[in-house]
Design an enzyme around this catalytic site. Structure first.
Site, short mmCIF file in Angstrom:
data_model
loop_
_atom_site.label_atom_id
_atom_site.label_comp_id
_atom_site.label_asym_id
_atom_site.label_seq_id
_atom_site.Cartn_x
_atom_site.Cartn_y
_atom_site.Cartn_z
N ASP A 101 20.20 4.39 11.78
CA ASP A 101 19.11 5.24 11.27
C ASP A 101 18.56 4.58 10.00
OD1 ASP A 101 18.72 8.82 10.89
OD2 ASP A 101 17.53 7.22 10.01
N ASP B 48 12.77 5.67 14.08
CA ASP B 48 13.67 4.96 13.15
C ASP B 48 15.15 5.11 13.50
OD1 ASP B 48 14.39 7.49 12.14
OD2 ASP B 48 14.65 6.63 10.13
N GLU B 49 15.45 5.44 14.73
CA GLU B 49 16.82 5.79 15.07
C GLU B 49 17.16 5.34 16.48
OE1 GLU B 49 18.77 10.08 15.05
OE2 GLU B 49 16.68 10.04 14.53
P1 TTP Z 1 14.33 10.54 9.21
O1 TTP Z 1 15.24 9.49 9.73
O2 TTP Z 1 14.72 11.97 9.44
O3 TTP Z 1 14.16 10.39 7.63
P2 TTP Z 1 14.03 9.07 6.75
O4 TTP Z 1 14.27 7.84 7.54
O5 TTP Z 1 12.74 9.13 6.01
O6 TTP Z 1 15.18 9.28 5.68
P3 TTP Z 1 16.78 9.15 5.90
O7 TTP Z 1 17.20 8.05 4.98
O8 TTP Z 1 17.32 10.48 5.49
O9 TTP Z 1 17.01 8.83 7.33
O10 TTP Z 1 12.88 10.36 9.80
C1 TTP Z 1 12.32 9.06 10.04
C2 TTP Z 1 10.85 9.07 9.73
O11 TTP Z 1 10.17 10.05 10.54
C3 TTP Z 1 10.53 9.43 8.30
O12 TTP Z 1 10.55 8.30 7.46
C4 TTP Z 1 9.16 10.06 8.40
C5 TTP Z 1 9.13 10.66 9.79
N1 TTP Z 1 9.31 12.13 9.70
C6 TTP Z 1 8.17 12.94 9.61
O13 TTP Z 1 7.04 12.44 9.64
N2 TTP Z 1 8.34 14.28 9.50
C7 TTP Z 1 9.58 14.89 9.45
O14 TTP Z 1 9.68 16.13 9.34
C8 TTP Z 1 10.74 14.03 9.56
C9 TTP Z 1 12.12 14.64 9.50
C10 TTP Z 1 10.55 12.67 9.67
MG MG Z 2 15.91 7.71 8.85
#
Ligand code: TTP
Ligand code: MG
Length: 356
Positions: free
Chosen positions: A13, A108-109
């Site tokens: 992630d 992103d995962e």
């Molecule tokens: P996430 O992996 O949930 O968050 P992140 O990568 O920003 O942070 P973390 O280090 O906690 O993993 O989501 C990935 C991307 O998806 C995030 O950068 C932006 C997008 N996203 C949105 O646009 N809206 C949302 O509500 C969420 C949860 C994510």
């Molecule tokens: Mg993330």
């Protein structure tokens, strides 16, 4: 004794993904709180915030106006989805070097099954370390990795030491780990089930474990089987490299039946806008648009159209108008209306990675 060989699963992630891409591409942002999403004076929401900004309590899905109140001097940045998609595809390509079995979950995962991998003599932990290093070197972003023997635990592990973390939950540790886990953190247990479980005195994994499978099924239906296995730290779901094509849909039931065709069209446009945003966030494109109309007498019809080009908002709105005209909406009162996008494909047709 379980004589089936343990699987080795990695969950990757990316850290503060959209914000990290912005920081990478704009060195002037270094060290500042960065918020990607709607403008502070708009009705938009935060897509994500970097870790500096999170210290002010800012998080995904928070109204941008509230984020502004919490941290007025943060940098607010409009999303650049193309850049995120490109970075995502680079990351996914790296994952494919280490296993053929890669299941992307979002932009992103992803999960990887490395049970059959030969790199690093099959050590999942060392493979995860190598993947993280490749991502830093080649994409200039950091990722967190979780390593375990199933998806449930691998995903929990990747979230435990963010950012830039690498956490391993070994087979002999899984059951103990789950015993302390708050019930809301279990895969597939949403807010409603969490509340119901708490009423029954189930707060952590250990409480769940005291319930027999039969009792769980009696209370929660088929999901009870699932909860019973999670409580033991087990999750049999395979990593699926080729996921079934999905669709994205929206619908609403009106409080009062509607005959005004303009209002119906506007409602469909509103639903469409939400779906297009979701689609974009996942790096997908859609080719088929379907509308559903349920008349006041509960008779339901669908009308759909498949385009040769991926749908954009203008094209989709045009289709909605045409499809709506092929129903009796307006002439007959309507109680429910909805839009579905399907025929989903990865945004970059040349990309070797399937998102689906
Ligand atoms: P996430 O992996 O949930 O968050 P992140 O990568 O920003 O942070 P973390 O280090 O906690 O993993 O989501 C990935 C991307 O998806 C995030 O950068 C932006 C997008 N996203 C949105 O646009 N809206 C949302 O509500 C969420 C949860 C994510
Ligand atoms: Mg993330």
């Amino acid at each position: 004794m379980n004589d089936s060989p343990q699987r080795k699963i990695i969950h990757i992630d990316m850290d503060a993904f959209f914000a990290a891409v912005e920081e990478r591409d704009c060195p002037a942002l270094a060290g500042k709180p960065v918020i990607v999403g709607g403008a502070p004076n708009s009705r938009g929401v935060v897509a994500t915030a970097n870790y500096e900004a999170r210290r002010y309590g800012i998080h995904s899905a928070m109204p941008a106006s509230q984020a502004y109140r919490l941290c007025p001097f943060a940098e607010f940045i409009k999303p650049r989805f193309d850049a995120y998609r490109a970075a995502s595809q680079e990351v996914m390509a790296i994952l494919h070097r280490y296993s053929e079995c890669v299941e992307p979950l979002s932009i992103d995962e992803a999960y990887l099954d490395v049970s059959a991998a030969t790199a690093y003599r099959g050590s999942a932990t060392r493979i995860a370390r190598a993947i993280k290093a490749d991502i830093v070197r080649e994409v200039r972003l950091t990722a967190s990795a979780g390593v375990s023997y199933n998806k449930f635990l691998a995903k929990l592990a990747s979230g435990m030491n963010k950012p830039d973390g690498l956490t391993v939950i070994r087979p002999q540790e899984g059951a103990a780990f789950v015993r302390h886990l708050p019930i809301g953190d279990f895969y597939g247990i949403g807010k409603a089930t969490e509340a119901k479980m708490k009423k029954l005195g189930i707060h952590v994994g250990a409480d769940l474990l005291r319930w027999s499978q039969d009792a769980l099924v009696a209370h929660f239906g088929k999901a009870g089987y699932w909860y019973a296995s999670l409580a033991r730290g087990e999750d049999p779901r395979p990593v699926r490299a080729h996921r079934e094509r999905k669709s994205l849909g929206n619908e609403i039931t009106f409080a009062l039946d509607v005959t005004n065709i303009d209002l119906l069209r506007e409602e469909l446009f509103r639903q469409l806008a939400e779906l297009m945003e979701k689609l974009e966030r996942r790096g997908w494109q859609a080719y088929t648009l379907t509308i559903k109309v349920k008349y006041a007498d509960f008779e339901q019809v669908t009308r759909s159209w498949t385009h040769r080009q991926p749908l954009d908002v203008a094209r989709a709105q045009e289709s909605i108008g045409e499809l709506l005209a092929r129903t009796e909406a307006g002439a007959r009162p309507v109680r429910l209306i909805g839009v579905t996008l399907s025929g989903l494909a990865t945004a970059d047709a040349e990309a070797q990675i399937s998102w689906l």
